[in-house]
Motif scaffolding. Structure first.
Motif, PDB file in Angstrom:
ATOM      1  N   PRO A 623      15.384  22.304   9.084  1.00 56.80           N
ATOM      2  CA  PRO A 623      16.564  22.509   8.246  1.00 56.80           C
ATOM      3  C   PRO A 623      17.633  23.335   8.959  1.00 56.80           C
ATOM      4  O   PRO A 623      17.352  24.394   9.524  1.00 56.80           O
ATOM      5  N   GLY A 624      18.849  22.796   8.970  1.00 56.57           N
ATOM      6  CA  GLY A 624      19.974  23.485   9.580  1.00 56.57           C
ATOM      7  C   GLY A 624      20.062  23.356  11.079  1.00 56.57           C
ATOM      8  O   GLY A 624      20.971  23.926  11.704  1.00 56.57           O
ATOM      9  N   LYS A 625      19.139  22.614  11.722  1.00 57.86           N
ATOM     10  CA  LYS A 625      19.126  22.514  13.181  1.00 57.86           C
ATOM     11  C   LYS A 625      19.242  21.075  13.661  1.00 57.86           C
ATOM     12  O   LYS A 625      18.900  20.778  14.806  1.00 57.86           O
ATOM     13  N   GLY A 626      19.712  20.186  12.812  1.00 54.34           N
ATOM     14  CA  GLY A 626      19.896  18.809  13.225  1.00 54.34           C
ATOM     15  C   GLY A 626      18.591  18.066  13.361  1.00 54.34           C
ATOM     16  O   GLY A 626      17.530  18.529  12.934  1.00 54.34           O
ATOM     17  N   ALA A 627      18.696  16.882  13.974  1.00 55.96           N
ATOM     18  CA  ALA A 627      17.515  16.038  14.127  1.00 55.96           C
ATOM     19  C   ALA A 627      17.605  15.251  15.428  1.00 55.96           C
ATOM     20  O   ALA A 627      18.694  14.958  15.922  1.00 55.96           O
ATOM     21  N   THR A 628      16.420  14.927  15.982  1.00 55.50           N
ATOM     22  CA  THR A 628      16.329  14.089  17.181  1.00 55.50           C
ATOM     23  C   THR A 628      15.364  12.953  16.896  1.00 55.50           C
ATOM     24  O   THR A 628      14.177  13.173  16.627  1.00 55.50           O
ATOM     25  N   PHE A 629      15.883  11.720  16.939  1.00 54.06           N
ATOM     26  CA  PHE A 629      15.059  10.528  16.791  1.00 54.06           C
ATOM     27  C   PHE A 629      14.846   9.931  18.178  1.00 54.06           C
ATOM     28  O   PHE A 629      15.811   9.681  18.903  1.00 54.06           O
TER      29      PHE A 629
END
Length: 644
Positions: A623-629
Motif C-alpha cells: 500500500p502506497g508504494k505502487g506495484a510491479t507486474f
C-alpha cells in the motif's frame, strides 16, 4: 567341611571364575557351596541370599513355576547321587517377568572331597541348541559297575569348558610362565606338545592392533592388585584366522598382599562378535532407510516425547540438529494450537491404543513456514502387548494443497469462461439491434434536441457494453487463438506507443528495451491485448495523481543448458499499491478495486494469455508504494545485441 587342600583351593578359584552357575550338594541334597554366578542368578530370580544348608530337592519339589519339570530334576539328581541315574543333561523351564527361559542342568558326581556327593552345573540354553544337548553323550566314564557314571573333577571340568568353548590358564607373574588347559591349546590352534609357554608367547598370539591395549590392561591389574574382568581382544591363529577372545582372571596374592599368580578363563566369543556386527550393520541399514524415507518418521515414548526422528522430519520441522527435537513433546516444538492439539492427540493414542489415520492439519515450523500436513499415529507395543510409545508418520502435503487450489481455480476459470461465452453471445445478439437502431435514431435526431442527447447516453452505454462483451469473449475463447511466430519486443514497443498517445499529461511512460528481439509462438492480438491491459491497469492505479509507468523488457541472466530461455516484461507503476488480501484476488474474474469503473476482466485476461503461452505472472506491491507486474515467457530465441 574339612580343611581344603591346595588342589581344592585352585579348584574353588576356578569355580568362582566360571561364567556358568555351579552348586555343590551333599548326598542328602543340601547345598554346601555355590559360586558367584549361581548366587547372582538365584538372587535375580527372587531366591534367598544365604544358600548354604538349603535342601535343593525340597526347593525343586515345591516349585510351582515348572511342574512337572522341577520335580523330575530333583528325582533325577537323587538317582544320580546313588548311581541309579544317567549323565543325560536335564532341560527345564524357568520363567522370568518377560519370557519363558530354558536351562540345562548337568549333575557330575565327584570323589575328591568326602562331604561332596555331586556338583550341579546350570546354564541357560535354547531348545534348538543341539550341540549342548549332544555333548554329554560323548562323556567318558571312569569305571564300570555301580560307579560307571561317576567322574573325577578333571573330567567334569573339561566337559564344562568344551561345552562353552572356553579354556583355563594360570600365569606365574614372577617367572612369566603360563599354564594352559587342553581347551586353551585348541582355542589358540596350538598342539598340546607346545613347550615353554609364557606371557610373551600368549601376547605374541594377540592381533598386533590389540596388543598395546591388552598389555596395558594386564599391567594395570597387576599394579593395582585386582582381578582381570572381561578383557576382549583378537588373536591370530597359526593359519592366519582371526578370532575374538574374552579373558577373566582371578588375582592370587601372597601373605604380604603382593600379586604372585593369576588364574583365569578365556572364551572364544567370535560368534557373539559376528552377531553383534551383524546387528550393527542391520541397525545402520535400518537407520539409512529411515533417513531416506520421503516421509517424516518419528517414535515417541510413554510421555509423548520424541525418542527417534529422521532427516525428513528434521527438514520438515526446520531444524538441523536432532538434539533440538529429541526429548521434546509437540507442545514444546509447536507453541501454538496445532502443537497443543497434537500433544493431546498423542496422549489419547497412548491411553486408548486407538490409532490416528491420515488426519489433516496446519502448522508453522521453526522457520515460520506455514505447512499443510497429513498425520498418522499408531501405538508401539512390547512383546506383552503393553503400550510403550507410539510411531508417527507425517507427510507434507503443502504442495499438493497448492496444486489442488490451482486445479480448483482452473476449474472455476473454465466454468466462468463457459458462462462468459454464453452470456457474451446472447447479450451481443440483444445488443446489436439496440446499437443499430440507436445509431439510426441518432442520425435522424436534430442536433440540439433532447432526443439526440438521450441517444448519446444510450450509445455510450451500449458501446461500453459491447467492449465488455468483447473482453468476455476474449477471456472465454483463448483456445481459438491464431498462433504464429512473433517478436515480443516489437509487440511491447507497439503497445507502449499506442498507450502513450492516450495517457493524460500527469502520467509519464518510460520504456526500457534491453533486448533487440525475443521470438516466441503466440497470438499477436492476444499478446498485444495482455500488454495493453497491464498498461491500463497501471494507469488506473495512478488515477488523478502525478505518476510514472515504467516498462522493461529483458531476459533472465541465470541460464542452463537444459532450460529454455525466458524473457520478461515488467510493468511498474507509482500508484496506490495493494495489500496482501487484494494481491491474492487481483486475477479473479470480475474482481475490481475501481468503484464504478472497470470490469474486473483485464488482469484475468492477462493471466489466461500468459498461462496459455506456458509463462507465469508475478506481482509485488505494498500500500502506497505502487506495484510491479512481471510477466515471464518462454521464448525460442533471444537477441540481446541492440542496434547502434
Amino acid at each position: 567341611m574339612s580343611e581344603a587342600s591346595p588342589i581344592s583351593e585352585i579348584l574353588f578359584k576356578i569355580l568362582d571364575a566360571l561364567p556358568i552357575e555351579v552348586a555343590a550338594l551333599n548326598r542328602q541334597g543340601d547345598i554346601i557351596y555355590v559360586n558367584p554366578a549361581w548366587r547372582a542368578f538365584a538372587c535375580a530370580n527372587g531366591a534367598p541370599g544365604d544358600f548354604l544348608g538349603v535342601n535343593y530337592f525340597h526347593i525343586c519339589r515345591q516349585a510351582q513355576w515348572s511342574e512337572p519339570f522341577a520335580a523330575n530334576v530333583a528325582d533325577a539328581i537323587e538317582r544320580a547321587l546313588v548311581g541309579e541315574g544317567t549323565s543325560t543333561p536335564l532341560l527345564y523351564p524357568c520363567p522370568d517377568e518377560h519370557r519363558m527361559r530354558w536351562f540345562r542342568m548337568d549333575v557330575v558326581p565327584v570323589q575328591w572331597m568326602e562331604e561332596v556327593a555331586a556338583l550341579v552345573l546350570h546354564q541357560e540354553v535354547g531348545l534348538d541348541n543341539t550341540e549342548l544337548q549332544s555333548q554329554i553323550a560323548r562323556f567318558p566314564t571312569q569305571e564300570k559297575g555301580a560307579s560307571e557314571h561317576r567322574f573325577n573333577s578333571a573330567q567334569w571340568l573339561h566337559m564344562a569348558l568344551e561345552a562353552i568353548k572356553a579354556g583355563l590358564w594360570e600365569w606365574d607373574i614372577q617367572t612369566g610362565k603360563v599354564f594352559w588347559s587342553p581347551e586353551s591349546y585348541k582355542l589358540f590352534g596350538m598342539p598340546q606338545s607346545a613347550k615353554n609357554l609364557s606371557y610373551d608367547v600368549w601376547w605374541g598370539s594377540i592381533h598386533p592392533e590389540d596388543r598395546q591395549a591388552v598389555d596395558e590392561a594386564v599391567r594395570r591389574a597387576v599394579e593395582e592388585c585386582r582381578d582381570l574382568v572381561d578383557l576382549e581382544f583378537r588373536i591370530v591363529l597359526p593359519d592366519g584366522t582371526v578370532r575374538w577372545m574374552k579373558d577373566r582372571g582371578k588375582m592370587i596374592l601372597d601373605e604380604t598382599g603382593q600379586p604372585v599368580r593369576m588364574i583365569g578363563i578365556q572364551m572364544d566369543i567370535t560368534e557373539q562378535k559376528e552377531v553383534a556386527v551383524s546387528l550393527e550393520e542391520e541397525r545402520i541399514l535400518l537407520r539409512t532407510v529411515i533417513d531416506a524415507l520421503p516421509l517424516a518418521l518419528y517414535v515417541k515414548d510413554r510421555q509423548a516425547r520424541k525418542i527417534l526422528t529422521n532427516s525428513t522430519d528434521l527438514l520438515f520441522l526446520g531444524v538441523n540438529d536432532p538434539a533440538e527435537v529429541l526429548g521434546k513433546t509437540d507442545l514444546e516444538l509447536f507453541n501454538d494450537v496445532c502443537g497443543y492439539t497434537c500433544y493431546l492427540e498423542d496422549l489419547e493414542v497412548l491411553r486408548t491404543g486407538q490409532p490416528v489415520i491420515q488426519r489433516e492439519a496446519e502448522m508453522v515450523n521453526s522457520r515460520g513456514e506455514h505447512r499443510h500436513i497429513l498425520l498418522s499415529k499408531t501405538p508401539l507395543r512390547n512383546r506383552n502387548q503393553e503400550i510403550i510409545g507410539l510411531v508417527g508418520v507425517t507427510k507434507d502435503i503443502t504442495e499438493r494443497k497448492r496444486l489442488e487450489t490451482q486445479l480448483c481455480e482452473a476449474q472455476k476459470m473454465e466454468s466462468l469462461g463457459a458462462i462468459a461465452a454464453t452470456v457474451a453471445h446472447d447479450f451481443y445478439n440483444l445488443l446489436t439491434p439496440i446499437i443499430g437502431l440507436s445509431e439510426m435514431l441518432f442520425a435522424e435526431a436534430p442536433p440540439s434536441s433532447r432526443q439526440r442527447k438521450y441517444l448519446e447516453q444510450i450509445l455510450s452505454a451500449s458501446y461500453k457494453a459491447r467492449n465488455l462483451l468483447k473482453q468476455m469473449q476474449t477471456f472465454s475463447r483463448l483456445q481459438e487463438a491464431d498462433v504464429r511466430k512473433v517478436d515480443l519486443v516489437n509487440i511491447v514497443a507497439e503497445a507502449c506507443d499506442i498507450h502513450r498517445s492516450t495517457l493524460p499529461s500527469h502520467i509519464t511512460l518510460h520504456v526500457h528495451l534491453e533486448l533487440a528481439s525475443a521470438t516466441l509462438h503466440a497470438d499477436p492480438t492476444q499478446l498485444h491485448q495482455a500488454i495493453m491491459n497491464l498498461l491500463v491497469n497501471a494507469q488506473q492505479a495512478i488515477g488523478e495523481n502525478a505518476g510514472e509507468i515504467t516498462v522493461i523488457v529483458g531476459c533472465e541472466t541465470a541460464q542452463s543448458a537444459y532450460r529454455q530461455p525466458h524473457a520478461y516484461v515488467k510493468v511498474i507503476d507509482t500508484g496506490q499499491g495493494m495489500d496482501a488480501a487484494t494481491r491474492k484476488r487481483i486475477f479473479e474474474p470480475f474482481f475490481t478495486t475501481k468503484r464504478g469503473s472497470g470490469s474486473g476482466l483485464g488482469l484475468a485476461i492477462v493471466q489466461r494469455v500468459v498461462r496459455s503461452l506456458g509463462g507465469s505472472i508475478e506481482v509485488e506491491s505494498e500500500p502506497g508504494k505502487g506495484a510491479t507486474f512481471t510477466v515471464i515467457l518462454p521464448v525460442m530465441e533471444i537477441c540481446t545485441l541492440l542496434p547502434t
